[in-house]
Enzyme design. Structure first.
Site, PDB file in Angstrom:
ATOM      1  N   ARG A 177       0.874  -1.180   0.000  1.00 60.86           N
ATOM      2  CA  ARG A 177       0.000   0.000   0.000  1.00 60.86           C
ATOM      3  C   ARG A 177       0.905   1.222   0.000  1.00 60.86           C
ATOM      4  NH1 ARG A 177      -5.279   1.424   3.520  1.00 60.86           N
ATOM      5  NH2 ARG A 177      -6.081   0.042   1.906  1.00 60.86           N
ATOM      6  N   HIS A 214      -7.213   0.629  -6.454  1.00 66.61           N
ATOM      7  CA  HIS A 214      -7.455  -0.214  -5.276  1.00 66.61           C
ATOM      8  C   HIS A 214      -8.145  -1.501  -5.756  1.00 66.61           C
ATOM      9  CE1 HIS A 214      -7.803  -1.388  -1.238  1.00 66.61           C
ATOM     10  NE2 HIS A 214      -8.632  -0.483  -0.750  1.00 66.61           N
ATOM     11  N   GLN A 227     -10.118  -4.001  -3.375  1.00 65.14           N
ATOM     12  CA  GLN A 227     -11.411  -3.469  -2.957  1.00 65.14           C
ATOM     13  C   GLN A 227     -12.464  -3.756  -4.030  1.00 65.14           C
ATOM     14  OE1 GLN A 227     -12.153  -1.777   0.054  1.00 65.14           O
ATOM     15  NE2 GLN A 227     -14.196  -2.228  -0.697  1.00 65.14           N
ATOM     16  N   ASP A 240     -17.209   7.160  -1.477  1.00 63.45           N
ATOM     17  CA  ASP A 240     -15.934   7.030  -0.748  1.00 63.45           C
ATOM     18  C   ASP A 240     -15.630   8.401  -0.153  1.00 63.45           C
ATOM     19  OD1 ASP A 240     -13.427   6.225   0.174  1.00 63.45           O
ATOM     20  OD2 ASP A 240     -12.454   6.314  -1.789  1.00 63.45           O
ATOM     21  N   CYS A 295     -16.402   1.685   0.484  1.00 64.68           N
ATOM     22  CA  CYS A 295     -15.227   0.845   0.765  1.00 64.68           C
ATOM     23  C   CYS A 295     -14.813   0.917   2.227  1.00 64.68           C
ATOM     24  CB  CYS A 295     -14.075   1.271  -0.128  1.00 64.68           C
ATOM     25  SG  CYS A 295     -13.643   3.009   0.056  1.00 64.68           S
ATOM     26  N   ARG A 340     -13.725  -8.575   1.635  1.00 64.04           N
ATOM     27  CA  ARG A 340     -12.287  -8.317   1.427  1.00 64.04           C
ATOM     28  C   ARG A 340     -11.500  -9.572   1.818  1.00 64.04           C
ATOM     29  NH1 ARG A 340     -10.152  -3.173   1.444  1.00 64.04           N
ATOM     30  NH2 ARG A 340      -8.232  -4.294   0.943  1.00 64.04           N
TER      31      ARG A 340
END
Ligand code: CP
Ligand code: NVA
Length: 311
Positions: free
Chosen positions: A107, A134, A137, A228, A268, A296
């Site tokens: 990340r 991402h 996700q 988001d 998310c 996830r």
């Protein structure tokens, strides 16, 4: 067996995968979710390296717990332990890691850093979020949508908010799975034109429509409304200014009504409740945000099994 095509591959962008490969990952994720015991020793003796330049709850915990549940082990390493490319060159880090571990998840701020690590090391590298994308996700999100809708092809997802990393990966996954994705943002916050172009090209294969606009009427008829945070990690100093600009784009009960009674609400997480979404929507029966968070775990276990070559 999807191992034949995916073993040893990196997961940097979902555009690097064929529609069949993404569908196979979602199928494996559903199998892992339905029958976790069957995979309890699949990654015995395997180690996953986790590198974080940004905070995380879901990504860290689901990758660590996922490796444990597959019989393997994960090592958490943050940038404060030694920033890749600063304490040591990216190439040297890549050439060390491949001697010790079976895969790495990263990340980072820079998308190029994760792409470089993937190119320079012989082990699978998984993008756990960059400023650009991402993908893990989006896999969990479409797994969740599939649980609700069954057949994803031709469904409509409307994303409302900032044209960011999450929006980009939703477009990439939608393009590959035949889901029509509409990104609705305030003027000046549209997704990257380059990503939109690449997604439209990929969508040619599946018939997905990738649309971008500023008008909230674009949510009408959506099967899923997604939002988001308005200021992503690294944009904290812009949060106040963005709050003023984005307020009309808040997902509240009135906006959900425009989408329709059957639309699900997606996020998310982490959520800034009261900003991009109201409590009323986040906690409504239409909300599937905690199903997304749960998925996830299952989706990434499928990714680990496939890329490390145990599926
Ligand atoms: N959605 C997500 O990636 O959450 P974290 O930032 O907590 O990992
Ligand atoms: N767009 C958000 C997603 C967090 C999971 C960020 O990058 O901070």
């Amino acid at each position: 067996m999807i191992a034949e095509s995916l073993a040893g591959r990196d997961l940097i962008s979902l555009l690097d995968f064929s529609p069949g490969e993404i569908r196979a990952l979602l199928t494996l994720a559903a199998e892992v979710k339905a029958n976790p015991g069957h995979f309890a020793k699949a990654l015995e003796g395997k180690t996953l390296f986790l590198y974080f330049e940004k905070p995380s709850l879901r990504t860290r915990v689901t990758f660590e717990a996922g490796m444990t549940q597959l019989g393997g082990h994960a090592i958490y390493y943050s940038a404060s332990d030694g920033k890749i490319g600063v304490r040591e060159s990216v190439e040297d880090v890549a050439r060390n890691l491949e001697r010790w571990v079976d895969a790495a998840m990263c990340r980072t701020f820079s998308h190029e850093l994760v792409a470089d690590l993937a190119r320079l090391s012989g082990i699978p590298v998984i993008n756990g979020l960059t400023d650009r994308l991402h993908p893990c996700q989006a896999l969990a999100d479409f797994m969740t949508m599939q649980e609700v809708e069954e057949d994803l092809a031709g469904k409509r997802l409307a994303y409302v908010g900032d044209g960011n990393n999450v929006a980009h990966s939703l477009m990439e996954a939608g393009a590959k799975l035949g889901v029509h994705v509409t990104i609705v943002t305030p003027e000046g916050f549209a997704p990257s034109e380059e990503v939109v172009r690449a997604c439209r090209e990929a969508a040619g294969e599946t018939g997905a429509r990738i649309a971008v606009g500023t008008d909230l009427s674009l949510v009408e008829g959506a099967d899923a409304v997604y939002t988001d945070v308005w200021a992503s990690m690294g944009q904290e100093s812009e949060a106040e200014e963005r709050r003023r600009i984005f307020l009309p784009y808040q997902v509240n009960a009135a906006l959900m009504r425009r989408a329709g009674p059957d639309a699900v609400f997606m996020h998310c997480l982490p959520a800034h409740r009261g900003d991009e979404v109201t409590d009323e929507v986040a906690d409504s029966p239409q909300s599937v945000i905690f199903e997304q968070a749960e998925n996830r775990l299952h989706a990434q276990k499928a990714v680990l099994l496939a890329l490390i070559g145990a599926a």
